[in-house]
Structures are given as structure tokens and as C-alpha cells.
Design an enzyme around this catalytic site. Structure first.
Site, mmCIF file in Angstrom:
data_model
loop_
_atom_site.group_PDB
_atom_site.id
_atom_site.type_symbol
_atom_site.label_atom_id
_atom_site.label_comp_id
_atom_site.label_asym_id
_atom_site.label_seq_id
_atom_site.Cartn_x
_atom_site.Cartn_y
_atom_site.Cartn_z
ATOM 1 N N LYS A 1 -14.933 2.149 15.358
ATOM 2 C CA LYS A 1 -15.308 1.540 16.643
ATOM 3 C C LYS A 1 -14.743 2.392 17.774
ATOM 4 O O LYS A 1 -13.868 3.238 17.553
ATOM 5 C CB LYS A 1 -14.757 0.113 16.727
ATOM 6 N N LEU B 1 -8.077 -7.819 10.715
ATOM 7 C CA LEU B 1 -8.399 -8.188 12.092
ATOM 8 C C LEU B 1 -9.843 -7.840 12.458
ATOM 9 O O LEU B 1 -10.408 -8.427 13.385
ATOM 10 C CB LEU B 1 -7.441 -7.476 13.058
ATOM 11 N N ASP B 2 -10.450 -6.896 11.740
ATOM 12 C CA ASP B 2 -11.819 -6.483 12.055
ATOM 13 C C ASP B 2 -12.886 -7.432 11.525
ATOM 14 O O ASP B 2 -14.067 -7.317 11.870
ATOM 15 C CB ASP B 2 -12.075 -5.060 11.536
ATOM 16 N N LEU C 1 -1.644 -7.518 -0.177
ATOM 17 C CA LEU C 1 -0.373 -8.225 -0.227
ATOM 18 C C LEU C 1 -0.628 -9.663 -0.668
ATOM 19 O O LEU C 1 -1.718 -10.202 -0.457
ATOM 20 C CB LEU C 1 0.288 -8.227 1.149
ATOM 21 N N ARG D 1 -7.676 -3.524 2.309
ATOM 22 C CA ARG D 1 -9.055 -4.047 2.332
ATOM 23 C C ARG D 1 -9.661 -3.660 3.673
ATOM 24 O O ARG D 1 -9.731 -4.467 4.598
ATOM 25 C CB ARG D 1 -9.077 -5.555 2.099
ATOM 26 N N CYS E 1 -11.421 -5.604 6.789
ATOM 27 C CA CYS E 1 -11.468 -7.033 6.460
ATOM 28 C C CYS E 1 -10.242 -7.817 6.939
ATOM 29 O O CYS E 1 -10.065 -8.976 6.568
ATOM 30 C CB CYS E 1 -11.633 -7.209 4.957
ATOM 31 N N LEU F 1 0.816 -1.211 0.000
ATOM 32 C CA LEU F 1 0.000 0.000 0.000
ATOM 33 C C LEU F 1 0.851 1.263 0.000
ATOM 34 O O LEU F 1 0.534 2.239 -0.687
ATOM 35 C CB LEU F 1 -0.911 0.002 1.233
#
Length: 204
Positions: free
Chosen positions: A121, A161-162, A189, A156, A159, A58
Site C-alpha cells: 500500500k 492490522l491489514d 503466536l 500471516r 492478515c 517468527l
């Protein structure tokens, strides 16, 4: 006199006939021209939005593109790609001072481009919702439109750890940005490299 009047009447009729003929001949052309005018105007902004995919790092994206990722309200950034954002751009206190809540977007400016922090969050230990992600994206969009940002590179979002699902996230991205001229490039990646990075940046 009657002969003169007849000539005058004939001339009047011919003049009227010519006018009617001109209207019949030229009005369709005029109407056609008017109908074609919208085709020559600028295309709607919604035609120029796009969602693109790249396999790679990224942070190797073009330097004129904004960056965005998801964080919690407490700005902990202790796991996943958020760790790399914190190391690269710092500014944790600057982010906290903005006092952004879930569903909003905090912003840093670094080297002439904006870095967006989508607050999805309240605490780092929690999980985001699709609604909080959508709201934070809407907030980011407002900032982009106001500041002329047309290119954003993202992971992403939501998408990793969340645990949000990409098909739904990508649908939300389209719903939020389809009426803009903003293009979004999603970086992923290779699987092995991503697994390594995630392990290295696990929450402490």
C-alpha cells in the site's frame, strides 16, 4: 546353378526373418526404456514447494531462512510486527532509497540472509488489496529465484492490522510459489500472546 540360387534365396529369407524377429523382440524393450527415462530425471520444481505452519515467535526461525512481511511505501512501520522488524533490522533509509512502489518488494541483507519488505500500500493508514499483495509476492519470488533463496519465514502476511483473510492469502501464496522450490513457513503466536504484542505495537 538353380540349386545354388535356391540356397541363396533361402538364406536371404532367413536373414530377413531374423531381422524382423529382432525388431519385434527388442523394439518394445527399447520403447519401454525410452518411456521410463523421464521418471529418472529430476522432479519438477513445483513438486518441492511447500507451505508450513508453526506456532511460535517468527524471529526464532533458523538463521539461514529469509524473512518477509508487509509494509507501506512510506516505510513507516509504526504498528504490529513491522515495529519489531524496524527495531531488529533497522535500515529504514536504505529501504526508502530503493524507491519501491506498491506491488513491489524492497530488500535488506542482514547477517547473510535477505529480509523482504512487501510493499502492499502507499501509506501506512491505508489497507492493502489482494492484487497488490500478489504483485509484491511475485516481485519477491523473482529476487528469491535469482539469488537462490529456498526458505522464507513469514507472519500471516496482510492478515493482522491489514485485515486480509488468510484463506485467500494462502491461496495466493500457492499460486505464486507452486512452480518454484521455495518453502514458506508461516509463524503464528498463540492468541493471547498475539493480542499482547499487537497492543504493545499499536500505531502511534
Amino acid at each position: 546353378m538353380p540349386t545354388v540360387l535356391r540356397c541363396v534365396n533361402v538364406c536371404r529369407r532367413l536373414y530377413t526373418l531374423n531381422q524382423l524377429t529382432a525388431q519385434v523382440l527388442y523394439s518394445p524393450l527399447s520403447m519401454s526404456s525410452e518411456l521410463q527415462k523421464p521418471d529418472n530425471t529430476d522432479k519438477s520444481a513445483e513438486d518441492s514447494w511447500s507451505l508450513n505452519y508453526v506456532t511460535g515467535n517468527l524471529f526464532s526461525c533458523p538463521k539461514d531462512e529469509a524473512l518477509a512481511h508487509c509494509i507501506s511505501e512510506d516505510c513507516r512501520m509504526g504498528a504490529g510486527i513491522a515495529v519489531m522488524f524496524k527495531q531488529k533490522f533497522r535500515g529504514v533509509e536504505e529501504l526508502k532509497e530503493q524507491k519501491k512502489l506498491p506491488g513491489q518488494c524492497a530488500v535488506l541483507k542482514r547477517d547473510g540472509r535477505f529480509i523482504y519488505y512487501l510493499i502492499t500500500k502507499k501509506k501506512a493508514s491505508q489497507k492493502p488489496t489482494y492484487d497488490s499483495l500478489r504483485l509484491s509476492l511475485e516481485d519477491m519470488k523473482l529476487h528469491c529465484v535469482k539469488n537462490g533463496v529456498t526458505k522464507i519465514s513469514v507472519p500471516r502476511i496482510g492478515c493482522g492490522l491489514d485485515r486480509l483473510e488468510w484463506p485467500r492469502v494462502s491461496e495466493i501464496l500457492e499460486q505464486v510459489f507452486k512452480h518454484t522450490n521455495i518453502s514458506i513457513t508461516v509463524y503464528s503466536l498463540p492468541v493471547k500472546a498475539e493480542t499482547t504484542v499487537m497492543k504493545e505495537n499499536m500505531r502511534r
